[in-house]
Write a protein that holds these residues in place. Structure first.
Motif, PDB file in Angstrom:
ATOM      1  N   UNK A  74       0.825  -1.206   0.000  1.00 42.25           N
ATOM      2  CA  UNK A  74       0.000   0.000   0.000  1.00 42.25           C
ATOM      3  C   UNK A  74       0.857   1.252   0.000  1.00 42.25           C
ATOM      4  N   UNK A  75       1.910   1.278   0.814  1.00 44.27           N
ATOM      5  CA  UNK A  75       2.772   2.458   0.865  1.00 44.27           C
ATOM      6  C   UNK A  75       3.485   2.673  -0.461  1.00 44.27           C
ATOM      7  N   UNK A  76       3.971   1.604  -1.092  1.00 45.05           N
ATOM      8  CA  UNK A  76       4.655   1.746  -2.385  1.00 45.05           C
ATOM      9  C   UNK A  76       3.702   2.253  -3.457  1.00 45.05           C
ATOM     10  N   UNK A  77       2.485   1.717  -3.492  1.00 47.83           N
ATOM     11  CA  UNK A  77       1.507   2.187  -4.477  1.00 47.83           C
ATOM     12  C   UNK A  77       1.107   3.631  -4.226  1.00 47.83           C
ATOM     13  N   UNK A  78       0.959   4.002  -2.950  1.00 45.73           N
ATOM     14  CA  UNK A  78       0.590   5.379  -2.636  1.00 45.73           C
ATOM     15  C   UNK A  78       1.665   6.355  -3.096  1.00 45.73           C
ATOM     16  N   UNK A  79       2.916   5.985  -2.920  1.00 50.52           N
ATOM     17  CA  UNK A  79       4.012   6.846  -3.389  1.00 50.52           C
ATOM     18  C   UNK A  79       3.973   6.959  -4.909  1.00 50.52           C
ATOM     19  N   UNK A  80       3.733   5.841  -5.606  1.00 50.51           N
ATOM     20  CA  UNK A  80       3.669   5.894  -7.064  1.00 50.51           C
ATOM     21  C   UNK A  80       2.527   6.760  -7.565  1.00 50.51           C
ATOM     22  N   UNK A  81       1.342   6.643  -6.964  1.00 48.91           N
ATOM     23  CA  UNK A  81       0.206   7.459  -7.391  1.00 48.91           C
ATOM     24  C   UNK A  81       0.463   8.931  -7.111  1.00 48.91           C
ATOM     25  N   UNK A  82       0.969   9.235  -5.921  1.00 49.79           N
ATOM     26  CA  UNK A  82       1.257  10.633  -5.582  1.00 49.79           C
ATOM     27  C   UNK A  82       2.320  11.220  -6.492  1.00 49.79           C
ATOM     28  N   UNK A  83       3.237  10.383  -6.980  1.00 45.62           N
ATOM     29  CA  UNK A  83       4.286  10.867  -7.872  1.00 45.62           C
ATOM     30  C   UNK A  83       3.886  10.915  -9.325  1.00 45.62           C
ATOM     31  N   UNK A  84       2.645  10.522  -9.652  1.00 42.03           N
ATOM     32  CA  UNK A  84       2.182  10.626 -11.029  1.00 42.03           C
ATOM     33  C   UNK A  84       2.305   9.349 -11.830  1.00 42.03           C
ATOM     34  N   UNK A  85       2.367   8.194 -11.166  1.00 42.66           N
ATOM     35  CA  UNK A  85       2.439   6.908 -11.864  1.00 42.66           C
ATOM     36  C   UNK A  85       1.151   6.125 -11.600  1.00 42.66           C
ATOM     37  N   UNK A  86       0.113   6.339 -12.397  1.00 40.49           N
ATOM     38  CA  UNK A  86      -1.148   5.635 -12.143  1.00 40.49           C
ATOM     39  C   UNK A  86      -1.109   4.167 -12.549  1.00 40.49           C
ATOM     40  N   UNK A  87      -0.089   3.782 -13.330  1.00 39.05           N
ATOM     41  CA  UNK A  87      -0.007   2.402 -13.814  1.00 39.05           C
ATOM     42  C   UNK A  87       1.328   1.815 -13.370  1.00 39.05           C
ATOM     43  N   UNK A  88       1.347   1.259 -12.166  1.00 41.59           N
ATOM     44  CA  UNK A  88       2.561   0.664 -11.626  1.00 41.59           C
ATOM     45  C   UNK A  88       2.204  -0.644 -10.928  1.00 41.59           C
ATOM     46  N   UNK A  89       2.955  -1.678 -11.210  1.00 45.03           N
ATOM     47  CA  UNK A  89       2.733  -2.984 -10.610  1.00 45.03           C
ATOM     48  C   UNK A  89       3.746  -3.206  -9.498  1.00 45.03           C
ATOM     49  N   UNK A  90       3.267  -3.739  -8.370  1.00 41.16           N
ATOM     50  CA  UNK A  90       4.111  -4.033  -7.211  1.00 41.16           C
ATOM     51  C   UNK A  90       3.928  -5.491  -6.848  1.00 41.16           C
ATOM     52  N   UNK A  91       5.022  -6.217  -6.766  1.00 39.77           N
ATOM     53  CA  UNK A  91       4.979  -7.637  -6.407  1.00 39.77           C
ATOM     54  C   UNK A  91       5.931  -7.860  -5.242  1.00 39.77           C
ATOM     55  N   UNK A  92       5.394  -8.397  -4.159  1.00 40.30           N
ATOM     56  CA  UNK A  92       6.181  -8.651  -2.944  1.00 40.30           C
ATOM     57  C   UNK A  92       6.089 -10.131  -2.611  1.00 40.30           C
ATOM     58  N   UNK A  93       7.233 -10.763  -2.512  1.00 34.96           N
ATOM     59  CA  UNK A  93       7.308 -12.175  -2.158  1.00 34.96           C
ATOM     60  C   UNK A  93       8.376 -12.357  -1.093  1.00 34.96           C
ATOM     61  N   UNK A  94       7.932 -12.477   0.149  1.00 35.96           N
ATOM     62  CA  UNK A  94       8.789 -12.717   1.308  1.00 35.96           C
ATOM     63  C   UNK A  94       9.837 -11.619   1.449  1.00 35.96           C
ATOM     64  N   UNK A  95      10.983 -11.746   0.788  1.00 34.80           N
ATOM     65  CA  UNK A  95      12.074 -10.792   0.941  1.00 34.80           C
ATOM     66  C   UNK A  95      12.378 -10.011  -0.326  1.00 34.80           C
ATOM     67  N   UNK A  96      11.730 -10.291  -1.424  1.00 37.40           N
ATOM     68  CA  UNK A  96      12.006  -9.594  -2.678  1.00 37.40           C
ATOM     69  C   UNK A  96      10.865  -8.644  -3.011  1.00 37.40           C
ATOM     70  N   UNK A  97      11.228  -7.461  -3.464  1.00 41.26           N
ATOM     71  CA  UNK A  97      10.268  -6.418  -3.830  1.00 41.26           C
ATOM     72  C   UNK A  97      10.527  -6.034  -5.278  1.00 41.26           C
ATOM     73  N   UNK A  98       9.524  -6.266  -6.137  1.00 44.69           N
ATOM     74  CA  UNK A  98       9.661  -6.036  -7.578  1.00 44.69           C
ATOM     75  C   UNK A  98       8.615  -5.032  -8.024  1.00 44.69           C
ATOM     76  N   UNK A  99       9.051  -4.001  -8.781  1.00 49.46           N
ATOM     77  CA  UNK A  99       8.151  -2.963  -9.286  1.00 49.46           C
ATOM     78  C   UNK A  99       8.379  -2.756 -10.772  1.00 49.46           C
ATOM     79  N   UNK A 100       7.287  -2.382 -11.458  1.00 49.53           N
ATOM     80  CA  UNK A 100       7.362  -2.131 -12.892  1.00 49.53           C
ATOM     81  C   UNK A 100       6.297  -1.127 -13.282  1.00 49.53           C
TER      82      UNK A 100
END
Length: 516
Positions: free
Chosen positions: A103-129
């Motif tokens: 939620x925090x990563x998506x909120x930062x992306x939306x506030x920064x002007x990125x309405x289309x950003x994917x966030x994938x979190x698996x245990x210890x890895x954080x992947x964004x695109x």
């Protein structure tokens, strides 16, 4: 050859997709308004669409974010993604759950002007695109190794994200602030955390009904245990082995104190042996991981939640193995010295042994000490102590009203999770910073000890099966209590989500009055 029928143009005012349908080879048509229509209850559902990023923030403290700038250039989009990645990494490293990190990563992306950003979190890895307006795909990946609890830093990042989504700071200012947060020293020194670990064990022993001698022994045992585990950290041992060593050490030290009490060297009663071990068990339990694991599973992160739950089970099993080993050695020495260990009755579990006043004081000590162990801010100590007292009070009251142990603990967890979110949001912090310290007073350290004692004690052949069954039931009940606490606190947090707006508005009015 007869030409194919033609569809006449739609009649004005009618839906072009359902106007007229040819039903005769000569071209005769029947108006669509004369055809039978399906009732709304019989129509098929709309096709499933991808949930927008703003919709993913529903139920989180970062709902309805404001866009602080429009991102059009590739470099600007990369800057926003880097900020979102560093925010998610720091929150994950400091002890946040997968849902909060996403939620925090998506909120930062939306506030920064990125309405289309994917966030994938698996245990210890954080992947964004994300994909820019020009079609360029930007991808970021970060792996978080060896996370360590730091609730003060987690609260600082939470506050920063709130200010960013509210438009109080822009991306450049948030990036500079985040850099300062990452470089700041931890709130509490190592010696203070060690003393706080002792405070957790002493508070648990006090709530169980231990005397002053047992309380002091529990404090000193946890202090020594903390130093031994810190020394073992240089060997990079897995958590299973450090938990086993800690559990065995706590049991052996408690037995030595028990023998010294029998000889009259220190004022400790025979039943204090179990209370001291129970305090050591609670101080070793991975309370933060338990809460995060259940939150991840319930919130739709089954892979991360299952992995964390397996980690919890392995950690707890290490404690059980250590305590069982130390208890077996203690029983062998007791037989050799012709001593008889006297465990408390099976009905004296958790908070039910001490007087109400002593139980409340012990719960407050446990909550405040656990907040220090979690590296919370100083202003969180009193709320953590009060929430710990509230949770224990609810659980003990329901237990006295003939509620089952699991039911009473689960309801206390719901109350704790609900109050923790309300109070933490008022203090600009995530709910986990109060829910975890407040839950330690409910942890079943004594149930684990009593169950292991029954599994390791000697008895005749006729009573052996009954004793073993009672011991196994005690250990399984302890696991059930642990899960009831985690599930209850997660449910309470979800129930408190609709009140975020009112709490935030009240907090802003209070801040405005202070500025005047």
């Amino acid at each position: 050859m007869t030409p194919p029928p033609t569809i006449p143009p739609p009649t004005p005012g009618m839906d072009p997709s359902s106007d007229s349908i040819p039903v005769h080879p000569r071209g005769k048509t029947i108006p669509a308004r004369h055809l039978p229509r399906l009732r709304p209850s019989l129509r098929g559902e709309a096709p499933t669409e991808t949930l927008p990023m703003v919709g993913s923030l529903k139920g989180t403290p970062y709902r309805d974010p404001r866009v602080t700038r429009a991102v059009a250039e590739e470099q600007a989009a990369a800057e926003v993604m880097d900020l979102a990645l560093r925010v998610g990494e720091m929150m994950l490293r400091c002890g946040a759950g997968a849902r909060s990190v996403e939620a925090a990563s998506m909120a930062v992306g939306i506030a920064g002007g990125l309405p289309d950003m994917d966030v994938d979190l698996t245990m210890q890895s954080l992947h964004m695109q994300c994909r820019t307006t020009s079609g360029k795909v930007i991808t970021r990946l970060r792996v978080v190794r060896r996370p360590k609890q730091d609730f003060a830093r987690l609260a600082a990042v939470h506050t920063l994200v709130e200010e960013l989504v509210n438009g109080e700071v822009d991306v450049e200012q948030a990036t500079a602030r985040l850099r300062e947060i990452s470089r700041a020293h931890r709130t509490w020194a190592g010696w203070a955390v060690a003393v706080a670990n002792g405070g957790v064990a002493a508070g648990v022993a006090m709530s169980l009904g231990a005397g002053w001698g047992g309380i002091v022994v529990a404090l000193l045992t946890a202090l020594l245990n903390d130093q031994v585990i810190r020394g073992l950290s240089t060997f990079s041992l897995p958590a299973f082995f450090t938990s086993a060593i800690g559990g065995a050490l706590a049991t052996v030290i408690a037995f030595i104190a028990y023998v010294m009490g029998i000889e009259g060297w220190i004022p400790i009663s025979p039943s204090d042996f179990a209370f001291v071990v129970a305090g050591g068990i609670v101080s070793l339990l991975p309370s933060r991981t338990i809460t995060s694991a259940m939150e991840d599973i319930i919130s739709g992160f089954p892979v991360t939640g299952t992995a964390r739950m397996f980690e919890v089970m392995l950690h707890t099993f290490g404690i059980i193995v250590g305590v069982a080993t130390g208890l077996g050695l203690s029983l062998q020495l007791a037989d050799a010295l012709s001593l008889a260990l006297v465990p408390p009755p099976i009905t004296k579990l958790a908070w039910a042994s001490g007087s109400p006043t002593v139980v409340m004081v012990g719960a407050a000590i446990v909550g405040a000490s656990a907040a220090v162990v979690s590296q919370s801010r100083r202003r969180m100590l009193i709320p953590a102590a009060l929430l710990g007292m509230t949770a224990v009070l609810v659980a003990s009251t329901l237990t006295g009203a003939d509620f089952g142990r699991l039911t009473a603990t689960g309801i206390a967890g719901v109350v704790l999770g609900f109050a923790a979110r309300i109070v933490a949001l008022r203090l600009k912090a995530p709910a986990v910073t109060l829910a975890v310290p407040g839950s330690l007073g409910l942890m079943p350290g004594l149930a684990i000890f009593v169950g292991l004692y029954r599994l390791t004690q000697r008895s005749d052949e006729q009573a052996w099966a009954a004793v073993q069954a009672a011991g196994l039931a005690g250990v399984l009940t302890a696991f059930g209590v642990i899960f009831a606490i985690a599930i209850g606190s997660t449910l309470g947090d979800l129930l408190a989500a609709p009140f975020d707006g009112a709490v935030r508005a009240r907090r802003q009015r209070t801040e405005e009055r202070k500025k005047r």
